[in-house]
Design an enzyme around this catalytic site. Structure first.
Site, PDB file in Angstrom:
ATOM      1  N   LYS A  72      -4.077  -9.195 -33.366  1.00 15.33           N
ATOM      2  CA  LYS A  72      -5.331  -9.519 -32.907  1.00 15.33           C
ATOM      3  C   LYS A  72      -4.727  -9.767 -31.546  1.00 15.33           C
ATOM      4  O   LYS A  72      -3.457 -10.526 -31.576  1.00 15.33           O
ATOM      5  CB  LYS A  72      -5.228 -10.550 -33.283  1.00 15.33           C
ATOM      6  CG  LYS A  72      -7.139 -11.449 -32.772  1.00 15.33           C
ATOM      7  CD  LYS A  72      -6.860 -12.840 -33.855  1.00 15.33           C
ATOM      8  CE  LYS A  72      -8.225 -14.188 -33.368  1.00 15.33           C
ATOM      9  NZ  LYS A  72      -8.494 -14.555 -34.056  1.00 15.33           N
TER      10      LYS A  72
ATOM     11  N   LYS B 231      -7.807  -6.472 -33.898  1.00 17.75           N
ATOM     12  CA  LYS B 231      -8.995  -7.591 -33.793  1.00 17.75           C
ATOM     13  C   LYS B 231      -8.966  -8.115 -31.794  1.00 17.75           C
ATOM     14  O   LYS B 231      -8.011  -8.877 -31.512  1.00 17.75           O
ATOM     15  CB  LYS B 231      -8.855  -8.462 -34.154  1.00 17.75           C
ATOM     16  CG  LYS B 231     -10.400  -9.528 -34.171  1.00 17.75           C
ATOM     17  CD  LYS B 231     -10.039 -10.270 -35.335  1.00 17.75           C
ATOM     18  CE  LYS B 231     -11.033 -11.503 -35.139  1.00 17.75           C
ATOM     19  NZ  LYS B 231     -10.647 -12.655 -36.077  1.00 17.75           N
TER      20      LYS B 231
ATOM     21  N   ASP C 163      -5.527 -15.776 -39.737  1.00 12.70           N
ATOM     22  CA  ASP C 163      -5.218 -15.543 -38.967  1.00 12.70           C
ATOM     23  C   ASP C 163      -4.529 -16.271 -38.243  1.00 12.70           C
ATOM     24  O   ASP C 163      -4.175 -17.401 -37.882  1.00 12.70           O
ATOM     25  CB  ASP C 163      -6.682 -15.943 -38.132  1.00 12.70           C
ATOM     26  CG  ASP C 163      -7.769 -14.472 -38.225  1.00 12.70           C
ATOM     27  OD1 ASP C 163      -7.504 -13.840 -39.326  1.00 12.70           O
ATOM     28  OD2 ASP C 163      -8.257 -13.936 -37.360  1.00 12.70           O
TER      29      ASP C 163
END
Length: 334
Positions: free
Chosen positions: A218, A254, A155
């Site tokens: 995300k 996400k 991430d």
């Protein structure tokens, strides 16, 4: 996880033409929040489905090997055995989607999961999380270290100043370098939407991140003042849909930060179903970034005093290897 997004050449003409209608986004978000959520056995089914989409996360300054050990064991057995047994789900391999830790904790997580005979993926934040303000080579080295220690998902965070200044080529180049540093590991790109200013900026950043090869986009690090919100999510998933229509590549989504209740998780599924469709209703293309959500889901499942429908009633969900009774393509969430 789903097939990698190969990315594409940066299309600045496409990026420059982006305009987001704020009022339309807010109206759509209000509609989503007004949708009915499933009840009784349907609710229990979708809550268990939500569990399988959670990236169970700890990103605390006081993380220790024992904390990581407990987190991994909880990810492998996220719902109490007695509750699963009541639903005849105790032997169906219900786990979270992944565990997410700092790069320095990846090795500990990998060892714990291996000892537990689990193939659950380990995700790691990287690239100067949460601010993304460290030198580029340092951020790249952080990615390489996490991958070397066994992380299969990374991430990353973007350098927000590039998005705020409209330096899309520089942002594209950085993300592309992170993608190369990830190797075979899937890359989720955190936009930190609370610091991007406008919906138009958020859409453009989403688009550039996908063009650079992000497998997921995300919302947040969880450290900003504003984290995952429904209006922002609509902007991001519309960018995902447009990118899919243009390239044929499915990119995951996400939301992260501030998602704490079981009811909220059901609304997130509603949003994804309405905006992107059934293909995205799986851990390969939808994740929930949360640390406290799981506890509330477990409580809610425990409160459900219902007669559960037997597993064979439902067809298996095509993207997973186990036959959860709640993996189906019906419109029960609407």
């Amino acid at each position: 996880m789903a097939a990698r997004n190969p990315g594409m050449k940066l299309d600045l003409e496409w990026v420059s033409k982006v305009r987001v209608n704020t009022q339309a986004v807010l109206k759509r978000a209000q509609h989503i929040q007004g949708q009915k959520i499933p009840k009784k056995q349907w609710q229990a089914a979708w809550l268990l489905k939500a569990v399988t989409c959670i990236d169970l996360t700890t990103l605390a300054g006081d993380d220790t090997p024992s904390n990581i050990h407990r987190l991994c064991l909880k990810a492998v057995q996220p719902i109490r055995y007695d509750l699963l047994k009541k639903m005849d789900m105790h032997n169906k391999g219900v786990t979270t989607a992944a565990v997410c830790v700092y790069p320095s904790r990846v090795g500990e997580a990998v060892i714990t999961l291996k000892a537990a005979n689990s193939s659950l993926p380990v995700a790691s934040v990287a690239t100067g999380f949460p601010a993304g303000q460290t030198p580029l080579e340092t951020r790249l080295q952080e990615v390489r270290m996490a991958v070397a220690h066994g992380a299969s998902e990374i991430d990353i965070v973007i350098n927000r100043k590039l998005a705020l200044a409209g330096q899309w080529e520089a942002m594209y180049d950085e993300i592309h370098q992170f993608r190369e540093a990830c190797g075979d590991a899937h890359m989720k790109t955190i936009l930190a939407i609370g610091e991007l200013g406008t919906f138009t900026n958020i859409y453009k950043a989403s688009l550039v991140a996908m063009m650079a090869g992000s497998d997921f986009i995300k919302t947040s690090t969880g450290k900003e003042v504003v984290n995952a919100t429904y209006p922002v999510a609509i902007v991001m998933v519309r960018a995902i849909r447009d990118y899919y229509l243009f390239t044929g590549q499915k990119v995951g989504f996400k939301p992260a930060g501030g998602i704490r209740t079981a009811q909220e998780s059901l609304l997130w599924f509603t949003l994804i179903k309405e905006e992107l469709g059934n293909d995205w209703l799986c851990p390969h293309l939808f994740r929930l970034g949360a640390s406290s959500l799981l506890a509330d889901i477990e409580r809610q499942v425990g409160f459900q005093h219902i007669q559960y429908i037997s597993i064979p009633y439902f067809p298996a969900y095509k993207y997973v290897s186990f036959n959860f009774f709640f993996f189906f393509y019906r419109s029960t969430i609407m």
